[in-house]
Design an enzyme around this catalytic site. Structure first.
Site, PDB file in Angstrom:
ATOM      1  N   GLY A  11       0.820  -1.205   0.000  1.00 20.73           N
ATOM      2  CA  GLY A  11       0.000   0.000   0.000  1.00 20.73           C
ATOM      3  C   GLY A  11       0.854   1.256   0.000  1.00 20.73           C
ATOM      4  N   GLY A  13      -0.336   4.483   0.191  1.00 20.78           N
ATOM      5  CA  GLY A  13      -1.105   5.651   0.616  1.00 20.78           C
ATOM      6  C   GLY A  13      -0.263   6.518   1.526  1.00 20.78           C
ATOM      7  N   GLU A 171     -19.406  17.104   1.821  1.00 26.38           N
ATOM      8  CA  GLU A 171     -18.604  17.697   0.753  1.00 26.38           C
ATOM      9  C   GLU A 171     -19.166  17.358  -0.618  1.00 26.38           C
ATOM     10  OE1 GLU A 171     -14.404  17.824   3.265  1.00 26.38           O
ATOM     11  OE2 GLU A 171     -14.801  16.170   1.897  1.00 26.38           O
ATOM     12  N   ALA A 316      -6.630  10.996   7.026  1.00 34.19           N
ATOM     13  CA  ALA A 316      -5.319  11.071   6.389  1.00 34.19           C
ATOM     14  C   ALA A 316      -4.240  11.439   7.397  1.00 34.19           C
ATOM     15  CB  ALA A 316      -5.351  12.075   5.245  1.00 34.19           C
ATOM     16  N   GLN A 317      -4.562  12.338   8.334  1.00 34.12           N
ATOM     17  CA  GLN A 317      -3.555  12.764   9.300  1.00 34.12           C
ATOM     18  C   GLN A 317      -3.165  11.625  10.246  1.00 34.12           C
ATOM     19  OE1 GLN A 317      -4.915  15.432  12.528  1.00 34.12           O
ATOM     20  NE2 GLN A 317      -6.935  15.439  11.553  1.00 34.12           N
TER      21      GLN A 317
END
Length: 437
Positions: A11, A13, A171, A316-317
């Protein structure tokens, strides 16, 4: 301690790349395996889905990111399984990659709460392919409505539903509302895209449940000003092509998008150890998989409990911090024999963008909303983009959008000329005719 010769990261990411970069800086041999050749900046994926950005704006080739580290190798392939006893990563093409240390950072997939059949008619948003499909289906609904002569069919096609009132759902709803009301409104002649019905469905009592009630109310108010219809305390009980069921009521729709839940990558279960209710691997405070000496898990595929015993959110953080931490900790462990250091998460706050110069941001007691939160969100996300070129492109496009309300990536990726999609009643009549024959 002798350094293992085979470290494999599955991965690329946020988490996987940060581990690879830290180990690469230390000169440690690393192999990255990913079924895509690019790193994807997922927080902006919804803007690709709603024609605000193009896919290359938020994606960077993995090889380009790690090419400065000679000890880092990239393999383009799909992992089919994990052989723990033989310490091998099994690829779908039959090849096996041996490892001494395995790091799993494969992310998550849409979770349908046991109704996996809904995936065919309500796509989630996790990959560039997902975003392109959603963009095509979204724009196609308006194109078919333009050709339709029946007002009822036009209304159904221009009814877009989003399931899930978290940040992704909010969003998507805001961006689709702006697309239809400010961009597409100038492009069509037989329909009025600004009259499109955008429905946001949330099973809980309010939107953005991870935020304070005040910010949740602000988000709802801003979406309603954009024309979004918000349904809270409503659970979806039916999904089919062209039809949505909510609390027993059936609504004709042109498109339904799924933003209600996620589950860990299916690869987590291939490890053959204990997982939680979302399929995440349970890890200790050093990010090592419980009961395994040489397997680590990060990001959305890992269940890491905080000081209160609650698993960290799939942000993400979180993934980025875990990757940076494990990379440096593991490098010291492998080169100097230091003990692995426990991971501590430091929240940088939660944010969600609602629409044009409107967002919410919350970190502890500090809360901000409106254009200040939107500006902070934009600056942070541009900074986090991997390549300098990507930052420049996204900045320029956002400035252009802000000034003109225009969007450039309005492409429909289909190989054949579309035909009018039947509504629920037409599809039912077709089935009955088929049964008679």
């Amino acid at each position: 301690m002798q350094q293992p010769q085979r470290i494999v990261i599955v991965g690329a990411g946020f988490a996987g790349l940060e581990v690879a970069k830290a180990l690469g800086k230390a000169g440690i041999d690393v192999t990255i395996i990913d079924r895509h050749n690019h790193h994807l900046f997922q927080p902006l994926l919804y803007q690709v889905a709603t024609a605000a950005l193009s896919a290359p704006d938020i994606a960077e080739p993995i090889r380009r990111i790690v090419r400065r580290y000679p000890s880092t190798k990239v393999l383009f392939g799909e992992v089919a399984g994990i052989d723990r006893d033989g310490r091998r990563v099994l690829l779908s093409d039959g090849e096996a990659i041996r490892y001494d240390v395995l790091i799993l950072a494969t992310g998550s997939v849409p979770g349908y709460f046991g109704r996996d059949d809904w995936a065919a008619v309500s796509p989630g948003l996790k990959t560039i392919e997902d975003a392109r499909k959603i963009r095509s289906e979204l724009l196609l609904a308006f194109e078919i409505a333009e050709r339709a002569t029946d007002p009822v069919t036009q209304e159904r096609l221009m009814t877009i539903a989003i399931i899930g009132g978290g940040p992704t759902g909010v969003e998507l709803a805001g961006s689709i509302a702006e697309l239809s009301r400010y961009t597409l409104a100038r492009d069509f002649r037989n329909i009025r895209p600004e009259s499109a019905r955008i429905i946001l469905v949330e099973a809980g009592p309010r939107l953005l449940p991870a935020f304070s009630e005040k910010l949740s109310e602000y988000a709802a108010e801003r979406l309603q000003r954009l024309g979004v219809k918000i349904l809270t305390n409503k659970a979806v009980d039916h999904l089919s092509d062209g039809e949505l069921g909510i609390a027993g009521e059936r609504i004709g729709v042109g498109l339904v998008l799924w933003a209600a839940g996620v589950a860990a990558s299916p690869l987590a279960r291939e490890v053959g150890v204990e997982t939680d209710w979302l399929g995440r691997l349970i890890v200790d405070d050093t990010l090592r998989v419980r009961g395994e000496e040489n397997i680590f898990a990060l990001g959305d595929v890992a269940h890491f409990a905080d000081a209160d015993g609650r698993p960290l959110p799939g942000l993400a953080q979180v993934a980025k911090q875990q990757g940076m931490h494990l990379g440096h900790s593991l490098a010291r462990h492998l080169t100097h024999g230091d003990a692995l250091v426990p991971f501590t998460y430091r929240s940088r706050g939660n944010t969600a963008i609602i629409g044009r110069h409107a967002a919410v941001f919350e970190q502890g007691r500090f809360k901000v909303k409106g254009w200040i939160a939107w500006l902070a969100w934009a600056i942070i996300h541009i900074y986090l983009l991997i390549g300098f070129q990507s930052r420049v492109l996204v900045s320029v496009q956002w400035l252009w959008r802000y000034a003109t309300y225009d969007r450039g990536a309005r492409l429909i990726a289909r190989e054949t000329t579309p035909k009018a999609r039947p509504g629920p009643k037409a599809a039912s009549r077709k089935r009955k005719r088929h049964e008679k024959t």
